[in-house]
Design a protein around this motif. Sequence first.
Motif, PDB file in Angstrom:
ATOM      1  N   ALA A  99      43.645  78.737  30.616  1.00 30.96           N
ATOM      2  CA  ALA A  99      45.038  79.089  30.300  1.00 30.96           C
ATOM      3  C   ALA A  99      45.190  80.530  29.804  1.00 30.96           C
ATOM      4  CB  ALA A  99      45.609  78.094  29.290  1.00 30.96           C
ATOM      5  N   PRO A 100      44.385  80.965  28.796  1.00 34.16           N
ATOM      6  CA  PRO A 100      44.579  82.347  28.335  1.00 34.16           C
ATOM      7  C   PRO A 100      44.184  83.374  29.395  1.00 34.16           C
ATOM      8  CG  PRO A 100      42.698  81.321  27.215  1.00 34.16           C
ATOM      9  CD  PRO A 100      43.386  80.245  28.002  1.00 34.16           C
ATOM     10  N   ARG A 101      43.287  83.022  30.262  1.00 32.96           N
ATOM     11  CA  ARG A 101      42.870  83.959  31.313  1.00 32.96           C
ATOM     12  C   ARG A 101      43.952  84.061  32.372  1.00 32.96           C
ATOM     13  NH1 ARG A 101      37.503  85.276  30.332  1.00 32.96           N
ATOM     14  NH2 ARG A 101      36.446  83.828  28.949  1.00 32.96           N
ATOM     15  N   LEU A 102      44.494  82.883  32.761  1.00 36.86           N
ATOM     16  CA  LEU A 102      45.573  82.888  33.759  1.00 36.86           C
ATOM     17  C   LEU A 102      46.765  83.684  33.234  1.00 36.86           C
ATOM     18  CD1 LEU A 102      45.346  79.182  34.970  1.00 36.86           C
ATOM     19  CD2 LEU A 102      44.737  81.223  36.271  1.00 36.86           C
ATOM     20  N   ALA A 103      46.940  83.658  31.887  1.00 40.70           N
ATOM     21  CA  ALA A 103      48.076  84.361  31.284  1.00 40.70           C
ATOM     22  C   ALA A 103      47.976  85.873  31.501  1.00 40.70           C
ATOM     23  CB  ALA A 103      48.155  84.032  29.793  1.00 40.70           C
ATOM     24  N   GLN A 104      46.753  86.360  31.752  1.00 47.18           N
ATOM     25  CA  GLN A 104      46.599  87.803  32.017  1.00 47.18           C
ATOM     26  C   GLN A 104      47.198  88.206  33.352  1.00 47.18           C
ATOM     27  OE1 GLN A 104      42.385  89.281  31.006  1.00 47.18           O
ATOM     28  NE2 GLN A 104      42.073  87.140  31.525  1.00 47.18           N
ATOM     29  N   GLY A 105      47.400  87.232  34.211  1.00 49.70           N
ATOM     30  CA  GLY A 105      47.914  87.529  35.549  1.00 49.70           C
ATOM     31  C   GLY A 105      46.785  87.634  36.555  1.00 49.70           C
ATOM     32  N   LYS A 106      47.142  87.358  37.805  1.00 48.42           N
ATOM     33  CA  LYS A 106      46.154  87.341  38.888  1.00 48.42           C
ATOM     34  C   LYS A 106      45.451  88.680  39.046  1.00 48.42           C
ATOM     35  CE  LYS A 106      45.046  83.649  41.152  1.00 48.42           C
ATOM     36  NZ  LYS A 106      45.909  83.000  42.125  1.00 48.42           N
ATOM     37  N   ALA A 107      46.208  89.765  38.929  1.00 42.32           N
ATOM     38  CA  ALA A 107      45.625  91.085  39.186  1.00 42.32           C
ATOM     39  C   ALA A 107      44.464  91.357  38.238  1.00 42.32           C
ATOM     40  CB  ALA A 107      46.699  92.164  39.048  1.00 42.32           C
ATOM     41  N   ALA A 108      44.628  90.990  36.960  1.00 43.58           N
ATOM     42  CA  ALA A 108      43.571  91.222  35.972  1.00 43.58           C
ATOM     43  C   ALA A 108      42.350  90.357  36.294  1.00 43.58           C
ATOM     44  CB  ALA A 108      44.091  90.900  34.569  1.00 43.58           C
ATOM     45  N   LEU A 109      42.601  89.129  36.746  1.00 40.63           N
ATOM     46  CA  LEU A 109      41.489  88.237  37.079  1.00 40.63           C
ATOM     47  C   LEU A 109      40.728  88.761  38.308  1.00 40.63           C
ATOM     48  CD1 LEU A 109      43.118  84.718  36.515  1.00 40.63           C
ATOM     49  CD2 LEU A 109      41.697  86.052  34.959  1.00 40.63           C
ATOM     50  N   TYR A 110      41.482  89.254  39.288  1.00 39.48           N
ATOM     51  CA  TYR A 110      40.837  89.847  40.463  1.00 39.48           C
ATOM     52  C   TYR A 110      39.940  91.005  40.022  1.00 39.48           C
ATOM     53  CZ  TYR A 110      44.050  87.433  43.726  1.00 39.48           C
ATOM     54  OH  TYR A 110      44.749  86.503  44.460  1.00 39.48           O
ATOM     55  N   THR A 111      40.480  91.865  39.140  1.00 43.30           N
ATOM     56  CA  THR A 111      39.723  93.040  38.696  1.00 43.30           C
ATOM     57  C   THR A 111      38.450  92.617  37.966  1.00 43.30           C
ATOM     58  OG1 THR A 111      41.783  94.260  38.497  1.00 43.30           O
ATOM     59  CG2 THR A 111      39.874  95.189  37.376  1.00 43.30           C
ATOM     60  N   SER A 112      38.559  91.602  37.085  1.00 38.26           N
ATOM     61  CA  SER A 112      37.372  91.118  36.366  1.00 38.26           C
ATOM     62  C   SER A 112      36.324  90.614  37.350  1.00 38.26           C
ATOM     63  CB  SER A 112      37.739  89.980  35.418  1.00 38.26           C
ATOM     64  OG  SER A 112      38.650  90.424  34.444  1.00 38.26           O
ATOM     65  N   ALA A 113      36.786  89.865  38.363  1.00 41.80           N
ATOM     66  CA  ALA A 113      35.845  89.285  39.316  1.00 41.80           C
ATOM     67  C   ALA A 113      35.219  90.384  40.180  1.00 41.80           C
ATOM     68  CB  ALA A 113      36.548  88.247  40.189  1.00 41.80           C
ATOM     69  N   LEU A 114      36.014  91.389  40.533  1.00 42.30           N
ATOM     70  CA  LEU A 114      35.504  92.458  41.412  1.00 42.30           C
ATOM     71  C   LEU A 114      34.575  93.398  40.652  1.00 42.30           C
ATOM     72  CD1 LEU A 114      38.785  93.255  43.368  1.00 42.30           C
ATOM     73  CD2 LEU A 114      36.669  92.388  44.364  1.00 42.30           C
ATOM     74  N   LYS A 115      34.980  93.745  39.418  1.00 42.85           N
ATOM     75  CA  LYS A 115      34.221  94.765  38.683  1.00 42.85           C
ATOM     76  C   LYS A 115      33.255  94.168  37.674  1.00 42.85           C
ATOM     77  CE  LYS A 115      37.003  98.494  39.824  1.00 42.85           C
ATOM     78  NZ  LYS A 115      38.422  98.816  39.656  1.00 42.85           N
TER      79      LYS A 115
END
Length: 146
Positions: A99-115
């Motif tokens: 939940a708190p991670r999803l709250a960051q928004g998809k773009a932030a999650l994509y960036t975490s996964a990519l970088k």
Amino acid sequence: MAGNTHSSKSIMVVTIVIAVVLIALIVPLSLKGKGAAGSGADEAVEVRIAPVAQLTIAGHEAATSGPRDGASIYKNVCSACHASGALGSPKAGDKAAWAPRLAQGKAALYTSALKGKNSMPARGGAADLSDDEVKSAVDYLTGLAK
Ligand code: HEC
């Protein structure tokens, strides 16, 4: 007489070697002869297995070329940590953890996964994944927690 015994043994060994060599030469020849006689049968077998052989090749290509889908990337790469929550990763399907991670928004999650992020390696450690493949794995992984 000792010498004679020795030489007759040698002759026996040579004879056996020659026999083995002859058998090795003759057996393939006789098999070839049979193959030639029944070559029509061989062709028939080829025709019968052809659809299966082609399907196998097509399936292999589908698995190795083109973008891999999120579910299979998750299974092959991300689940190493996210299935169990290893290294403090948010566990797949754990709504509270996500939940708190999803709250960051998809773009932030994509960036975490990519970088990468802390113990989360860039692209889950699979450097050969394209950006789109990583994003589809993020979509799949986050979708499990919705
Ligand atoms: C070696 C273990 C490991 C693997 C493999 C791994 N992750 Fe992670 N992942 C982590 C850890 C640890 C975190 C928590 C990072 C943090 O917030 O400190 C994390 C966090 C995340 C997050 C949340 C990031 C954020 O900003 O909150 C996403 C999204 C994610 N991983 C996606 C993936 C995807 C997609 C894959 C496969 C391509 C993958 N992970 C493979 C360990 C892993």
